[in-house]
Design a protein around this motif. Sequence first.
Motif, mmCIF file in Angstrom:
data_model
loop_
_atom_site.group_PDB
_atom_site.id
_atom_site.type_symbol
_atom_site.label_atom_id
_atom_site.label_comp_id
_atom_site.label_asym_id
_atom_site.label_seq_id
_atom_site.Cartn_x
_atom_site.Cartn_y
_atom_site.Cartn_z
ATOM 1 N N ILE A 38 0.841 -2.322 -6.508
ATOM 2 C CA ILE A 38 0.471 -1.162 -5.449
ATOM 3 C C ILE A 38 -0.836 -0.839 -5.238
ATOM 4 C CG2 ILE A 38 0.970 1.128 -4.819
ATOM 5 C CD1 ILE A 38 3.675 1.122 -6.458
ATOM 6 N N ASP B 185 8.972 4.473 -0.164
ATOM 7 C CA ASP B 185 7.608 5.069 0.170
ATOM 8 C C ASP B 185 7.074 5.095 -1.259
ATOM 9 O OD1 ASP B 185 6.657 8.244 1.669
ATOM 10 O OD2 ASP B 185 5.705 6.892 0.637
ATOM 11 N N SER C 173 0.125 5.903 -8.310
ATOM 12 C CA SER C 173 -1.298 5.392 -8.226
ATOM 13 C C SER C 173 -1.269 3.919 -8.093
ATOM 14 C CB SER C 173 -1.686 5.789 -9.704
ATOM 15 O OG SER C 173 -1.783 7.106 -10.014
ATOM 16 N N SER C 174 -2.568 3.187 -7.936
ATOM 17 C CA SER C 174 -2.595 1.924 -7.858
ATOM 18 C C SER C 174 -2.451 1.322 -9.123
ATOM 19 C CB SER C 174 -3.951 1.478 -7.263
ATOM 20 O OG SER C 174 -4.233 2.168 -5.813
ATOM 21 N N THR D 219 0.911 -1.158 -0.064
ATOM 22 C CA THR D 219 0.174 0.169 -0.122
ATOM 23 C C THR D 219 0.815 1.190 0.127
ATOM 24 O OG1 THR D 219 -0.124 -0.079 2.438
ATOM 25 C CG2 THR D 219 -1.965 -1.041 1.101
ATOM 26 N N ASP D 220 1.599 1.612 1.247
ATOM 27 C CA ASP D 220 2.426 2.745 1.031
ATOM 28 C C ASP D 220 3.661 2.602 1.166
ATOM 29 O OD1 ASP D 220 -0.032 3.869 3.973
ATOM 30 O OD2 ASP D 220 -0.261 4.034 1.666
ATOM 31 N N VAL D 221 4.198 1.707 1.607
ATOM 32 C CA VAL D 221 5.796 1.332 1.644
ATOM 33 C C VAL D 221 6.123 0.188 1.054
ATOM 34 C CG1 VAL D 221 7.784 1.544 3.208
ATOM 35 C CG2 VAL D 221 6.075 2.892 3.644
ATOM 36 N N SER E 40 13.382 0.693 2.489
ATOM 37 C CA SER E 40 11.946 0.769 2.516
ATOM 38 C C SER E 40 11.848 2.035 1.568
ATOM 39 C CB SER E 40 11.827 1.283 3.905
ATOM 40 O OG SER E 40 11.848 0.328 4.862
ATOM 41 N N THR F 184 3.583 6.119 -1.607
ATOM 42 C CA THR F 184 2.200 6.892 -1.238
ATOM 43 C C THR F 184 1.801 7.809 -2.368
ATOM 44 O OG1 THR F 184 3.380 8.403 0.048
ATOM 45 C CG2 THR F 184 2.293 6.621 1.195
ATOM 46 N N ASN F 185 2.810 8.326 -3.291
ATOM 47 C CA ASN F 185 2.545 9.041 -4.251
ATOM 48 C C ASN F 185 2.161 8.599 -5.387
ATOM 49 O OD1 ASN F 185 2.757 11.332 -2.439
ATOM 50 N ND2 ASN F 185 5.054 11.402 -2.830
#
Length: 568
Positions: free
Chosen positions: A567, A541, A546-547, A506-508, A539, A543-544
């Motif tokens: 993602i 990131d 798109s799925s 999801t985010d990371v 790790s 979060t920015n």
Amino acid sequence: MKNSTLYKIIFSFFMFCQFGFAQVDVVYSDLVWSDEFNTNGVVNPTKWFHQTQLPASGNWFNGEVQHYTDQLTNSFVDAGMLNIVAKKEPYTNQGITKQYTSARLNSKFAFKYGRVDIRAKIPKNLGTWPALWMLGKNVNEDGAFFDSSFGTTSWPACGEIDILEHGITQSQPDNYIQSALHTPSSFGNTVNIGGVVVGNNIADNYHIYSVNWSPFQISFLLDGVVFYTYNPAVKTPNNWPFNEEQYLLLNIAMGGVAGTVPDNYVQSSMLVDYVRVYQNTTIDTQIPLNFTATIGAVTSTSVELLLNATDNSGTIGYNVAYGSTSNSMAGTSGVQKSVVITGLNPNTLYSFTVTANDLSGNAAVNNPIVLNATTLPNSTLICSGTSTLAQQGSFSTGYNYEFQTNGTDVKITYGLLDTDKVGVIAILWKQTPFTQTNMTNVSGNIFTHTITGQTLGSTIKYGVKFAYAGGLSVTSYYSYVVGSSCALQLDTFSELNQISFPNPVTDVINITSNINLDKVELYNLLGNLVLKTETNTNSIDVTNLSSGIYLISVYSGNERVVKKIIIQ
């Protein structure tokens, strides 16, 4: 033609003979369910269900772009063939408009253990993902046929068996087909896959795509020949959710993992001649006879058990229990079965409790047989392990390896753990300069060879080619320091291949790795770089972003490995 009784008798005899000699552990011969597609028009509603309900997101999984419909233009029977047709056409349903339509059929029949044969032509159009597969009857997927009455278990805990997939392995040669298994221990971009290049064009020629599913292993066949077997040595709900009923699915998905659908795409069809499910339905009341169990080869980390019994069914089910571990496997009546128990501690007494039963549950009269064996002491000059890594081909279970220094000699021993290989020979490969030497068979599928005149402290690199009926598999090269207590190492590339991360994320993205990572890059399916980090971090990131589905490139030194990631 299909209604001919003579044809069916001849065909049944042919299939029995064909599969009787195939590399499967249990032969299933009684036809229990089928569709021969003899009646033109709509698909038989007593046998098939059109799954059309969209997931809650409004889109099918894996980035797919189609609507599944019950329109006659997307699924129908004509001239003895089921036609599943994917088309480019705007279609609105459930308040959502999509530009492609297709069909996804659920069988209204579910079963546990048996063989499935599907004779079909498979489309190869870019952007299409035709599939013949199975899901646990207990999957809680809204809109599936069994969901309202039996849907108690989430995917992948329900288990998924993919008999055939095409279109999601663009890097493979033309006419490459893939089979896969999805379990809680490996799903999405699963490692439990097997594939084969089909000799005759799959879009122009019919082939029989099959799965043979027993309580002990799952084998995939092309035209009656096994090309991949899944058989975890110790089965748990995490790696073997395949002890509940499953149902069949036939469909063509569009886009997503299969890639972008070309602008000039019009339609494509999957033609299915028949779907047949076989089980063994004869009631068996005869117990296994002549059950024997003895100790075979013993090392510091393994014990070989030699098992044998006879049964009128032709198949024996053996169970080996020791400590808190229990292993089950199938054997052929009257044929000695070699079972190698690995991962044991040196110089330790083990007690093995062995039982023999047929598949109907009838037990041998002398159950259980208890065998005691003490593993060899651990020499300070022995290094050993177990792996599934391959530089050519693949291993369904894996292999043991052991390097032992004796003076200036090094004894190299490899044991193949795969139970789906027959006629096995082993050839020792030296990496530099490349040479190959036949190894000596010790017992079962255990082979050894001693190289002489080595220099203490020098590094040698060896692997083994296992050749067998229908193919070969080559282990990774292992580096060993002569005279070392344990200095076995894989090349950096192999270690990099062992990185892992949750998938989907999801985010990371949290990467697990035994080596330092120099750089991580993320690409979309169009090949565009969307994220890059050159710091030594595990790790990332996201979060920015798109799925969707991406390719992740991980670098260490001069090596790189690329894997798919989803993602959410």
